[in-house]
Write an enzyme that holds these catalytic residues in place. Structure first.
Site, PDB file in Angstrom:
ATOM      1  N   ASP A   9       0.850  -1.194   0.000  1.00 16.99           N
ATOM      2  CA  ASP A   9       0.000   0.000   0.000  1.00 16.99           C
ATOM      3  C   ASP A   9       0.886   1.244   0.000  1.00 16.99           C
ATOM      4  O   ASP A   9       1.660   1.471   0.926  1.00 16.99           O
ATOM      5  CB  ASP A   9      -0.903  -0.003   1.235  1.00 16.99           C
ATOM      6  CG  ASP A   9      -2.065   0.970   1.110  1.00 16.99           C
ATOM      7  OD1 ASP A   9      -1.861   2.087   0.603  1.00 16.99           O
ATOM      8  OD2 ASP A   9      -3.180   0.616   1.524  1.00 16.99           O
ATOM      9  N   SER A  37      -6.993   4.306  -1.670  1.00 14.22           N
ATOM     10  CA  SER A  37      -6.776   2.863  -1.591  1.00 14.22           C
ATOM     11  C   SER A  37      -8.036   2.041  -1.809  1.00 14.22           C
ATOM     12  O   SER A  37      -7.946   0.850  -2.110  1.00 14.22           O
ATOM     13  CB  SER A  37      -6.174   2.499  -0.231  1.00 14.22           C
ATOM     14  OG  SER A  37      -4.906   3.080  -0.079  1.00 14.22           O
ATOM     15  N   HIS A  43      -9.908  -2.887   6.562  1.00 11.84           N
ATOM     16  CA  HIS A  43      -9.388  -1.660   5.953  1.00 11.84           C
ATOM     17  C   HIS A  43      -9.641  -1.705   4.449  1.00 11.84           C
ATOM     18  O   HIS A  43     -10.136  -2.700   3.918  1.00 11.84           O
ATOM     19  CB  HIS A  43      -7.902  -1.517   6.269  1.00 11.84           C
ATOM     20  CG  HIS A  43      -7.407  -0.109   6.291  1.00 11.84           C
ATOM     21  ND1 HIS A  43      -6.634   0.425   5.296  1.00 11.84           N
ATOM     22  CD2 HIS A  43      -7.606   0.884   7.201  1.00 11.84           C
ATOM     23  CE1 HIS A  43      -6.350   1.692   5.588  1.00 11.84           C
ATOM     24  NE2 HIS A  43      -6.927   1.994   6.736  1.00 11.84           N
ATOM     25  N   THR A  97      -7.945  -1.997   1.564  1.00 13.50           N
ATOM     26  CA  THR A  97      -7.444  -3.031   0.655  1.00 13.50           C
ATOM     27  C   THR A  97      -8.124  -4.382   0.845  1.00 13.50           C
ATOM     28  O   THR A  97      -8.712  -4.918  -0.100  1.00 13.50           O
ATOM     29  CB  THR A  97      -5.918  -3.159   0.790  1.00 13.50           C
ATOM     30  OG1 THR A  97      -5.307  -1.950   0.351  1.00 13.50           O
ATOM     31  CG2 THR A  97      -5.385  -4.321  -0.045  1.00 13.50           C
ATOM     32  N   GLU A 111      -1.169  -7.931   2.146  1.00 15.65           N
ATOM     33  CA  GLU A 111      -0.983  -6.479   2.086  1.00 15.65           C
ATOM     34  C   GLU A 111       0.060  -6.005   3.089  1.00 15.65           C
ATOM     35  O   GLU A 111      -0.060  -6.246   4.288  1.00 15.65           O
ATOM     36  CB  GLU A 111      -2.292  -5.749   2.377  1.00 15.65           C
ATOM     37  CG  GLU A 111      -2.133  -4.232   2.252  1.00 15.65           C
ATOM     38  CD  GLU A 111      -3.255  -3.442   2.892  1.00 15.65           C
ATOM     39  OE1 GLU A 111      -3.394  -2.257   2.554  1.00 15.65           O
ATOM     40  OE2 GLU A 111      -3.980  -3.991   3.751  1.00 15.65           O
ATOM     41  N   HIS A 141       2.237   8.656   4.985  1.00 17.29           N
ATOM     42  CA  HIS A 141       1.275   9.686   5.371  1.00 17.29           C
ATOM     43  C   HIS A 141       1.767  10.491   6.574  1.00 17.29           C
ATOM     44  O   HIS A 141       1.513  11.701   6.666  1.00 17.29           O
ATOM     45  CB  HIS A 141      -0.080   9.060   5.705  1.00 17.29           C
ATOM     46  CG  HIS A 141      -0.935   8.769   4.516  1.00 17.29           C
ATOM     47  ND1 HIS A 141      -1.230   9.717   3.553  1.00 17.29           N
ATOM     48  CD2 HIS A 141      -1.587   7.643   4.129  1.00 17.29           C
ATOM     49  CE1 HIS A 141      -2.010   9.177   2.622  1.00 17.29           C
ATOM     50  NE2 HIS A 141      -2.235   7.920   2.952  1.00 17.29           N
ATOM     51  N   ASP A 166      -1.075  -0.084  -4.805  1.00 15.72           N
ATOM     52  CA  ASP A 166      -2.343   0.537  -5.182  1.00 15.72           C
ATOM     53  C   ASP A 166      -2.126   1.939  -5.721  1.00 15.72           C
ATOM     54  O   ASP A 166      -2.823   2.399  -6.616  1.00 15.72           O
ATOM     55  CB  ASP A 166      -3.310   0.547  -3.996  1.00 15.72           C
ATOM     56  CG  ASP A 166      -2.679   1.006  -2.698  1.00 15.72           C
ATOM     57  OD1 ASP A 166      -1.465   1.304  -2.675  1.00 15.72           O
ATOM     58  OD2 ASP A 166      -3.401   1.065  -1.677  1.00 15.72           O
ATOM     59  N   HIS A 167      -1.126   2.633  -5.169  1.00 16.92           N
ATOM     60  CA  HIS A 167      -0.831   4.010  -5.573  1.00 16.92           C
ATOM     61  C   HIS A 167       0.550   4.368  -5.052  1.00 16.92           C
ATOM     62  O   HIS A 167       1.179   3.593  -4.316  1.00 16.92           O
ATOM     63  CB  HIS A 167      -1.870   4.979  -5.004  1.00 16.92           C
ATOM     64  CG  HIS A 167      -2.028   4.864  -3.521  1.00 16.92           C
ATOM     65  ND1 HIS A 167      -1.091   5.343  -2.627  1.00 16.92           N
ATOM     66  CD2 HIS A 167      -2.994   4.277  -2.756  1.00 16.92           C
ATOM     67  CE1 HIS A 167      -1.458   5.070  -1.396  1.00 16.92           C
ATOM     68  NE2 HIS A 167      -2.617   4.405  -1.441  1.00 16.92           N
TER      69      HIS A 167
END
Length: 527
Positions: A64, A114, A175, A177, A335, A344, A381-382
């Site tokens: 992630d 996500s 969560h 994902t 994950e 973050h 995912d990003h």
């Protein structure tokens, strides 16, 4: 001497006089680079014989927030943790023979989240940000747009084909994902009914924790965090009984763990909440496993209590040993979810160590499976607005300073930097002098260009690493929702089964037989 051995031996020569990074002496010789390139070329030529087997097993590793700069920095960190310079190191994912790019945008967002991305790479359909397991016709937070817009995931396709299925994550199991594997929710934050508006409950929408156990009731392996969303409101947590923030959240009074345990008690199902309980299990005697190791997300790997909390690698090993007993194979979603959280928070050291740990898990999975019948895909995912630069020398610690000063304030800066985030700091109206703080601390927040309480995602493409049966179909630049379609095709599940004799049969031989017949016809004509 093998090339890898040469690199390890020479790593001790990385630092020369005055503490300046030096490159190994043998790298001055063109023969070294020619030999390395020729070895790589030989390996590439061996890929002419593509693996066209049917994939009995499917594993998706999802980092992630693991953008390409994160992959590169983690590679350097992995090498430096092993006493090497780092740049020449190989991650486990680096060894995968096929690499492509995935476009990550959501249907309504240039820079994605996500949830929408999870719907893409798990359900094969691009979706709006903030929604899981529903198409783009569903609108975030509007419960009445859910019905009729549900989309199913590759985990469900695999389960319907008779395979065992599992979810392993370092975040809470409900969560963004993991939830796209089993839930249909117009809001990724509806972890339990406590987080849902009264209108949504009145309109019949279910919280994500409840959907985990009701939508696909027999998911074989579930491991991660998220205990508090499974228990009645104010019920004390088993591990933190005196901490109210970790108490149960459910307003409906249901104990989802107890319900699961009762349902699975005669099916060799086990619930565990700590490492000792997990590792005491004999996977040969376990058919179903629910492991919830924290009230919310798992601890960062750097802060993990190694006596009580399992690592991602340990969870993956147990999951595979349980799932692989099924003669029809398995599907496993893994994950590394806290890579994203580290970024973050502007805590690059946490994010990169999470990435290295996920790479260890990839290596462990490789030892427990065979490339001949297991398709493994590693992707993200990003990305994030994370990068590193500043003309650092070879072997410079990835968490170190750049060898130059700012043109404006003549202050040093770390090589790692964020485009935005909480690391933006002013001291007496001027940029903080990083040489006065411990920028090597685990929780140091790297400097950022724009002040934000939380750093943001990035919008660029992410890498897709693939190996195993039909992995070559993941090439070029593709939409992110292409990924589960390829994996399903390789395993003869889902909507693409024309190339298979049956759901449980071998690959269809008709194209091969047709080619042979055509060749015989030409031969007869020529003769």
């Amino acid at each position: 001497m093998k090339l890898t051995a040469v690199l390890i031996v020479c790593s001790s020569l990385m630092f020369g006089s005055l503490g300046k990074p030096q490159f190994p002496e043998h790298e001055k010789d063109p023969k070294f680079w020619n030999m390395w390139a020729q070895r790589t070329l030989k390996n590439a030529l061996s890929l002419q014989s593509l693996n066209t087997n049917k994939a009995m097993n499917l594993i998706l590793f999802l980092g992630d927030g693991m953008g390409i700069p994160t992959v590169t920095a983690a590679r350097i960190l992995k090498g430096q943790l092993n006493g090497q310079s780092g740049e020449e190191t190989q991650l486990e994912m680096d060894k995968f023979p096929f690499v492509s790019l995935a476009k990550t945008y959501n249907t309504n967002a240039q820079v994605p989240d996500s949830a929408g991305t999870a719907t893409a790479y798990l359900c094969g359909v691009k979706a709006n940000e903030g929604t899981v397991g529903v198409s783009a016709a569903a609108v975030r937070t509007q419960c009445n747009t859910t019905q009729g817009n549900e989309v199913t995931s590759i985990l469900k396709w695999a389960k319907e084909a008779g395979k065992s299925v599992g979810i392993v994550t370092t975040t809470r199991v409900n969560h963004a994902t993991p939830s796209a594997s089993y839930a249909h929710s117009v809001d990724r934050d509806w972890y339990s009914d406590n987080e849902m508006p009264a209108e949504a409950l009145r309109d019949g929408c279910k919280d994500i924790a409840r959907q985990l156990f009701e939508n696909i009731p027999n998911i074989d392996v579930i491991m991660g965090g998220g205990r508090k969303y499974m228990f009645p409101k104010n019920k004390s947590d088993v591990e933190y009984p005196n901490d109210l923030k970790h108490s149960g959240t459910r307003k409906d009074g249901r104990n989802l763990v107890e319900e699961w345990t009762d349902r699975m008690k005669d099916k060799k199902g086990y619930y565990v909440w700590n490492k000792k309980q997990l590792l005491s299990l004999n996977p040969n005697n376990v058919n179903y496993l629910l492991g919830l190791f924290e009230p919310a997300d798992l601890q960062y790997d750097l802060e993990r209590n190694t006596e009580t909390d399992p690592s991602l690698t340990e969870m993956v090993e147990m999951a595979i040993k349980i799932l692989r007993k099924n003669p029809r194979g398995f599907y496993l979603l893994v994950e590394g979810g806290r890579i994203d959280h580290g970024h973050h928070e502007g805590k690059a050291k946490q994010a990169l160590h999470e990435t290295v740990e996920m790479d260890r898990a990839i290596g462990r999975a490789d030892l427990l499976t065979s490339v001949h019948d297991t398709m493994t895909v590693v992707t993200a995912d990003h990305s994030h607005v994370f990068n590193f630069g500043g003309y650092t020398g070879r072997g410079n610690t990835i968490f170190g300073l750049a060898p130059m000063l700012s043109d404006i304030d003549q202050k040093p800066f770390t090589s790692i930097i964020y485009g935005n985030g909480p690391g933006y700091k002013l001291i007496n109206g001027a940029r903080e002098n990083v040489s006065t703080v411990d920028y090597q601390d685990n929780n140091y927040q790297a400097q950022a260009a724009v002040p934000l309480s939380m750093e943001t995602h990035g919008g660029e493409d992410v890498a897709v690493f693939a190996k195993g049966p039909l992995a070559h179909l993941l090439h070029g630049v593709n939409e992110q929702n292409y990924i589960p379609h390829v994996m399903a095709y390789a395993a003869c599940i889902g909507q693409n089964r024309e190339h298979c004799v049956s759901r449980s049969g071998a690959a269809d031989l008709r194209p091969v037989l047709s080619s042979i017949a055509a060749l015989l016809t030409v031969t007869r004509i020529l003769c």
